[in-house]
Motif scaffolding. Structure first.
Motif, PDB file in Angstrom:
ATOM      1  N   GLN A  17      -7.242   1.679   6.223  1.00  0.00           N
ATOM      2  CA  GLN A  17      -6.237   0.835   6.713  1.00  0.00           C
ATOM      3  C   GLN A  17      -5.020   0.806   6.125  1.00  0.00           C
ATOM      4  OE1 GLN A  17      -8.202  -3.146   6.099  1.00  0.00           O
ATOM      5  NE2 GLN A  17     -10.091  -2.510   7.265  1.00  0.00           N
ATOM      6  N   GLN A  69     -12.928   2.453   3.730  1.00  0.00           N
ATOM      7  CA  GLN A  69     -12.230   1.433   4.742  1.00  0.00           C
ATOM      8  C   GLN A  69     -10.993   1.105   4.222  1.00  0.00           C
ATOM      9  OE1 GLN A  69     -12.988   1.104   7.787  1.00  0.00           O
ATOM     10  NE2 GLN A  69     -15.239   1.713   7.887  1.00  0.00           N
ATOM     11  N   ASP A  74      -3.422   4.977   7.292  1.00  0.00           N
ATOM     12  CA  ASP A  74      -3.815   5.219   8.697  1.00  0.00           C
ATOM     13  C   ASP A  74      -4.607   6.568   8.702  1.00  0.00           C
ATOM     14  OD1 ASP A  74      -3.442   5.534  11.441  1.00  0.00           O
ATOM     15  OD2 ASP A  74      -1.669   6.903  11.408  1.00  0.00           O
TER      16      ASP A  74
END
Length: 260
Positions: free
Chosen positions: A44, A40, A47
């Protein structure tokens, strides 16, 4: 630009993604969810998309980068089915093309090897065998080295281990200077700067052996020669050679066991 799926989000694959985006790679990068927190965070930052499971990554990606440890290979192979001819770029050290082909029979398997310097686009990018898609996808991460022989690839893996060992040697040299009174940041700068000097000179003189380049500096009567005489009586190179033999033997043993 092709989409790239990553099975196994870890230290190395994270740095590969950073390097790809730094180099302007605009294709979709699809991440497996197993290491959820790291995946995760990487999604972020760079991209990327974290998908529901490993098969979803395979289904949506044109090429797949295999970043799991060799011990997890069979478990992963039981979870996914690659499309006929789909590219599988394997970072699994010591896992040969034959074993990869047995685990992922439909895939077009290619072995690749990079270092953490991929994040700065300064890694050796070793590919075996030659494969235009792989070379195009990963070539921006540093210096491309294409090998057709898996025996040569195993030797390149030993060379990659040297990458990690060098840090400890450099640390010891920095520490000696610091112990003698040089501020640590200046000691670090001098050690790294001298290493960069050697690399730059050697790269600009490819037809000179590394030994010859050293001998040209360590001429009789110089301080460099005095220090070299001590090193030659206590050859660290013998220890380094023994470390290389241990790694190579481990790689070949793993390969033999996989064939049985």
């Amino acid at each position: 630009m092709q989409s790239l799926g990553i099975l196994g989000v870890g230290e190395l694959t994270e740095k590969i993604v950073l390097g790809l985006r730094r180099a302007g790679y605009t294709g979709a990068i699809l991440l497996s969810p197993r290491n959820a927190e790291r995946a995760q965070a990487l999604a972020q930052r760079c991209d990327c998309q974290v998908l529901a499971d490993n098969q979803s990554v395979v289904d949506e990606a044109e090429a797949v980068l295999l970043g799991v440890r060799p011990a997890s290979l069979n478990e992963l192979a039981a979870q996914v089915r690659l499309r006929p001819g789909q590219h599988l770029l394997s970072l699994a050290a010591g896992v040969g093309l034959e074993q990869l082909g047995q685990a992922f029979p439909a895939a077009r398997c290619v072995r690749v090897m990079l270092s953490y310097a991929a994040q700065f686009n300064q890694s050796n990018v070793v590919v075996c065998p030659a494969d235009p898609l792989t070379e195009q996808c990963l070539g921006s991460l540093g210096q491309l080295v294409v090998l057709e022989d898996e025996a040569a690839f195993e030797l390149a893996t030993v060379a990659a281990c040297m990458n990690g060992w060098f840090y400890f040697l450099l640390h010891d040299l920095q520490q000696w200077l610091s112990d003698k009174g040089l501020p640590p940041e200046q000691a670090r700068a001098l050690v790294l700067g001298n290493l960069q000097d050697c690399v730059a000179s050697a790269q600009r003189q490819p037809y000179q052996s590394l030994n010859a380049l050293g001998q040209a500096i360590a001429t009789p009567g110089t301080f460099t020669a005095d220090g070299l005489a001590v090193l030659m009586h206590q050859p660290v190179s013998a220890t380094w050679g023994a470390a290389c033999e241990v790694v190579l033997d481990g790689l070949l043993t793993r390969s033999r066991l996989a064939e049985q």
